[in-house]
Design a protein around this motif. Structure first.
Motif, PDB file in Angstrom:
ATOM      1  N   GLU A   8     -12.536   1.830  14.169  1.00 11.00           N
ATOM      2  CA  GLU A   8     -11.501   1.056  14.508  1.00 11.00           C
ATOM      3  C   GLU A   8     -11.032   1.779  15.745  1.00 11.00           C
ATOM      4  OE1 GLU A   8      -9.998  -1.782  13.389  1.00 11.00           O
ATOM      5  OE2 GLU A   8     -11.377  -1.741  11.932  1.00 11.00           O
ATOM      6  N   ALA A   9     -10.126   1.311  16.605  1.00 13.48           N
ATOM      7  CA  ALA A   9      -9.753   1.712  17.997  1.00 13.48           C
ATOM      8  C   ALA A   9      -9.402   3.102  17.858  1.00 13.48           C
ATOM      9  CB  ALA A   9      -8.708   0.642  18.496  1.00 13.48           C
ATOM     10  N   GLY A  10      -8.334   3.334  16.837  1.00 14.76           N
ATOM     11  CA  GLY A  10      -7.719   4.623  16.911  1.00 14.76           C
ATOM     12  C   GLY A  10      -8.446   5.768  16.018  1.00 14.76           C
ATOM     13  N   ASP A  11      -9.519   5.464  15.467  1.00 14.66           N
ATOM     14  CA  ASP A  11     -10.088   6.351  14.766  1.00 14.66           C
ATOM     15  C   ASP A  11     -10.774   7.676  15.547  1.00 14.66           C
ATOM     16  OD1 ASP A  11      -9.838   4.798  12.492  1.00 14.66           O
ATOM     17  OD2 ASP A  11     -12.082   4.427  12.209  1.00 14.66           O
ATOM     18  N   GLY A  12     -10.631   8.682  15.022  1.00 18.58           N
ATOM     19  CA  GLY A  12     -10.968   9.859  15.873  1.00 18.58           C
ATOM     20  C   GLY A  12      -9.825  10.526  16.899  1.00 18.58           C
ATOM     21  N   LEU A  13      -8.807   9.922  17.027  1.00 20.05           N
ATOM     22  CA  LEU A  13      -7.647  10.076  17.742  1.00 20.05           C
ATOM     23  C   LEU A  13      -6.364  10.690  17.032  1.00 20.05           C
ATOM     24  CD1 LEU A  13      -7.718   7.034  20.351  1.00 20.05           C
ATOM     25  CD2 LEU A  13      -8.612   9.589  20.630  1.00 20.05           C
ATOM     26  N   ALA A  15      -2.869  10.640  15.901  1.00 19.68           N
ATOM     27  CA  ALA A  15      -1.754   9.996  15.922  1.00 19.68           C
ATOM     28  C   ALA A  15      -0.642  10.716  16.931  1.00 19.68           C
ATOM     29  CB  ALA A  15      -1.213   9.445  14.813  1.00 19.68           C
ATOM     30  N   ARG A  16      -0.269  11.917  16.783  1.00 20.42           N
ATOM     31  CA  ARG A  16       0.673  12.578  17.540  1.00 20.42           C
ATOM     32  C   ARG A  16       0.283  13.014  18.617  1.00 20.42           C
ATOM     33  NH1 ARG A  16       4.257  17.140  14.600  1.00 20.42           N
ATOM     34  NH2 ARG A  16       5.559  16.940  16.641  1.00 20.42           N
ATOM     35  N   ALA A  17      -0.786  13.622  19.014  1.00 25.32           N
ATOM     36  CA  ALA A  17      -1.288  14.360  20.229  1.00 25.32           C
ATOM     37  C   ALA A  17      -1.704  13.181  20.990  1.00 25.32           C
ATOM     38  CB  ALA A  17      -2.361  15.383  20.082  1.00 25.32           C
ATOM     39  N   ASP A  18      -2.384  12.240  20.554  1.00 20.03           N
ATOM     40  CA  ASP A  18      -3.067  10.979  21.326  1.00 20.03           C
ATOM     41  C   ASP A  18      -2.469   9.721  21.417  1.00 20.03           C
ATOM     42  OD1 ASP A  18      -5.095  12.927  21.937  1.00 20.03           O
ATOM     43  OD2 ASP A  18      -6.095  12.473  20.019  1.00 20.03           O
ATOM     44  N   ALA A  19      -1.011   9.973  21.169  1.00 23.09           N
ATOM     45  CA  ALA A  19      -0.279   8.581  21.071  1.00 23.09           C
ATOM     46  C   ALA A  19      -0.373   7.524  22.308  1.00 23.09           C
ATOM     47  CB  ALA A  19       1.110   8.897  20.800  1.00 23.09           C
ATOM     48  N   LYS A  20      -0.508   8.044  23.530  1.00 28.24           N
ATOM     49  CA  LYS A  20      -0.850   7.343  24.628  1.00 28.24           C
ATOM     50  C   LYS A  20      -2.128   6.765  24.656  1.00 28.24           C
ATOM     51  CE  LYS A  20       2.954   9.423  27.454  1.00 28.24           C
ATOM     52  NZ  LYS A  20       3.041  10.093  28.810  1.00 28.24           N
ATOM     53  N   LEU A  21      -3.145   7.653  24.271  1.00 27.09           N
ATOM     54  CA  LEU A  21      -4.495   7.157  24.274  1.00 27.09           C
ATOM     55  C   LEU A  21      -4.648   5.892  23.260  1.00 27.09           C
ATOM     56  CD1 LEU A  21      -6.380  10.408  24.737  1.00 27.09           C
ATOM     57  CD2 LEU A  21      -6.111   8.771  26.423  1.00 27.09           C
ATOM     58  N   ILE A  22      -4.149   6.253  22.206  1.00 29.28           N
ATOM     59  CA  ILE A  22      -4.182   5.155  20.952  1.00 29.28           C
ATOM     60  C   ILE A  22      -3.582   3.871  21.470  1.00 29.28           C
ATOM     61  CG2 ILE A  22      -3.173   4.348  18.830  1.00 29.28           C
ATOM     62  CD1 ILE A  22      -3.522   7.433  17.962  1.00 29.28           C
ATOM     63  N   GLU A  23      -2.440   3.854  22.213  1.00 31.13           N
ATOM     64  CA  GLU A  23      -1.817   2.644  23.020  1.00 31.13           C
ATOM     65  C   GLU A  23      -2.980   2.143  24.208  1.00 31.13           C
ATOM     66  OE1 GLU A  23       0.540  -0.552  23.500  1.00 31.13           O
ATOM     67  OE2 GLU A  23       0.828   1.075  21.968  1.00 31.13           O
ATOM     68  N   PHE A  24      -3.589   3.246  24.703  1.00 29.00           N
ATOM     69  CA  PHE A  24      -4.289   2.782  25.727  1.00 29.00           C
ATOM     70  C   PHE A  24      -5.585   1.867  25.182  1.00 29.00           C
ATOM     71  CE2 PHE A  24      -7.903   3.506  28.684  1.00 29.00           C
ATOM     72  CZ  PHE A  24      -7.378   3.016  29.915  1.00 29.00           C
ATOM     73  N   VAL A  25      -6.017   2.017  24.077  1.00 25.74           N
ATOM     74  CA  VAL A  25      -7.416   1.458  23.586  1.00 25.74           C
ATOM     75  C   VAL A  25      -6.822   0.496  22.346  1.00 25.74           C
ATOM     76  CG1 VAL A  25      -8.857   3.403  23.923  1.00 25.74           C
ATOM     77  CG2 VAL A  25      -7.800   3.347  21.836  1.00 25.74           C
ATOM     78  N   THR A  58     -14.432 -13.277  31.270  1.00 24.40           N
ATOM     79  CA  THR A  58     -16.000 -13.619  30.880  1.00 24.40           C
ATOM     80  C   THR A  58     -16.122 -13.869  29.540  1.00 24.40           C
ATOM     81  OG1 THR A  58     -16.523 -11.363  30.589  1.00 24.40           O
ATOM     82  CG2 THR A  58     -16.765 -12.428  32.907  1.00 24.40           C
ATOM     83  N   GLY A  59     -15.297 -13.208  28.631  1.00 25.50           N
ATOM     84  CA  GLY A  59     -15.272 -13.271  27.279  1.00 25.50           C
ATOM     85  C   GLY A  59     -16.246 -12.056  26.668  1.00 25.50           C
ATOM     86  N   GLY A  60     -17.127 -11.366  27.690  1.00 21.25           N
ATOM     87  CA  GLY A  60     -17.706 -10.260  27.387  1.00 21.25           C
ATOM     88  C   GLY A  60     -16.970  -9.211  27.166  1.00 21.25           C
ATOM     89  N   TRP A  61     -17.682  -7.955  26.748  1.00 23.29           N
ATOM     90  CA  TRP A  61     -16.942  -6.762  26.430  1.00 23.29           C
ATOM     91  C   TRP A  61     -17.292  -5.604  27.550  1.00 23.29           C
ATOM     92  CZ3 TRP A  61     -14.309  -6.009  22.057  1.00 23.29           C
ATOM     93  CH2 TRP A  61     -14.329  -7.092  20.929  1.00 23.29           C
ATOM     94  N   LEU A  62     -16.154  -5.026  28.055  1.00 20.98           N
ATOM     95  CA  LEU A  62     -15.893  -4.258  29.039  1.00 20.98           C
ATOM     96  C   LEU A  62     -15.403  -2.871  28.626  1.00 20.98           C
ATOM     97  CD1 LEU A  62     -13.970  -6.374  31.685  1.00 20.98           C
ATOM     98  CD2 LEU A  62     -16.159  -6.079  31.809  1.00 20.98           C
ATOM     99  N   PRO A  63     -16.052  -1.749  29.475  1.00 20.68           N
ATOM    100  CA  PRO A  63     -15.598  -0.303  28.913  1.00 20.68           C
ATOM    101  C   PRO A  63     -14.352  -0.234  29.221  1.00 20.68           C
ATOM    102  CG  PRO A  63     -17.112  -0.401  30.765  1.00 20.68           C
ATOM    103  CD  PRO A  63     -16.908  -1.794  30.203  1.00 20.68           C
ATOM    104  N   ARG A  64     -13.748   0.427  28.284  1.00 23.83           N
ATOM    105  CA  ARG A  64     -12.176   0.999  28.532  1.00 23.83           C
ATOM    106  C   ARG A  64     -11.907   2.449  28.574  1.00 23.83           C
ATOM    107  NH1 ARG A  64      -7.448  -0.541  30.466  1.00 23.83           N
ATOM    108  NH2 ARG A  64      -5.666  -0.128  29.103  1.00 23.83           N
ATOM    109  N   MET A  65     -12.771   3.145  27.756  1.00 27.37           N
ATOM    110  CA  MET A  65     -12.634   4.628  27.537  1.00 27.37           C
ATOM    111  C   MET A  65     -13.701   5.166  26.957  1.00 27.37           C
ATOM    112  SD  MET A  65      -9.231   6.698  26.077  1.00 27.37           S
ATOM    113  CE  MET A  65      -9.617   6.873  24.430  1.00 27.37           C
ATOM    114  N   ALA A  66     -14.061   6.468  27.380  1.00 30.60           N
ATOM    115  CA  ALA A  66     -15.199   7.186  26.799  1.00 30.60           C
ATOM    116  C   ALA A  66     -14.772   8.653  26.383  1.00 30.60           C
ATOM    117  CB  ALA A  66     -16.417   7.138  27.572  1.00 30.60           C
ATOM    118  N   ARG A  67     -15.067   9.176  25.459  1.00 32.99           N
ATOM    119  CA  ARG A  67     -14.853  10.687  25.003  1.00 32.99           C
ATOM    120  C   ARG A  67     -16.251  11.245  24.545  1.00 32.99           C
ATOM    121  NH1 ARG A  67     -10.770  12.230  20.522  1.00 32.99           N
ATOM    122  NH2 ARG A  67     -12.787  12.185  19.259  1.00 32.99           N
TER     123      ARG A  67
END
Length: 113
Positions: A8-13, A15-25, A58-67
């Protein structure tokens, strides 16, 4: 070279420290890459996480973030912001010429025709 799992998008982030990243993804799909136990001691990374979002164009998948998390515990994070598709590229923006002075350059010619 890696075991692959969807998350899931928020897994590995956090919730408190990465709140902005969770919103970003938000709405993204996440791919988690980990080295299999047999090769883990030869890999540079213990984990690579990649987030992708659907492109409305395009309906394809585009990269959004990498860690990435290295064996030494170093974490690198890359966010792709304001990505556009199929925009014209100005003359001179891309060059295949070797850089100038101060670089150690090795050019390998293409083997094809």
């Amino acid at each position: 070279r890696f075991d692959v799992a969807l998350a899931e998008a928020g897994d590995g982030l956090d919730a408190r420290a990465d709140a902005k990243l969770i919103e970003f993804v938000k709405g993204a799909r996440q791919v988690v890459l980990t080295p299999p136990p047999a090769t883990a001691d030869t890999e540079e990374y213990v984990e690579i996480r990649l987030w992708y979002v659907r492109s409305g164009d395009t309906g394809g998948w585009l990269p959004r973030m990498a860690r990435t998390t290295s064996v030494d515990g170093d974490v690198s994070l890359v966010q792709l912001i304001n990505v556009t598709l199929n925009e014209p590229v100005e003359e001179g923006m891309l060059s295949v010429e070797p850089p100038g002075e101060g670089w150690d350059v090795h050019v390998q010619e293409y083997r094809g025709e």
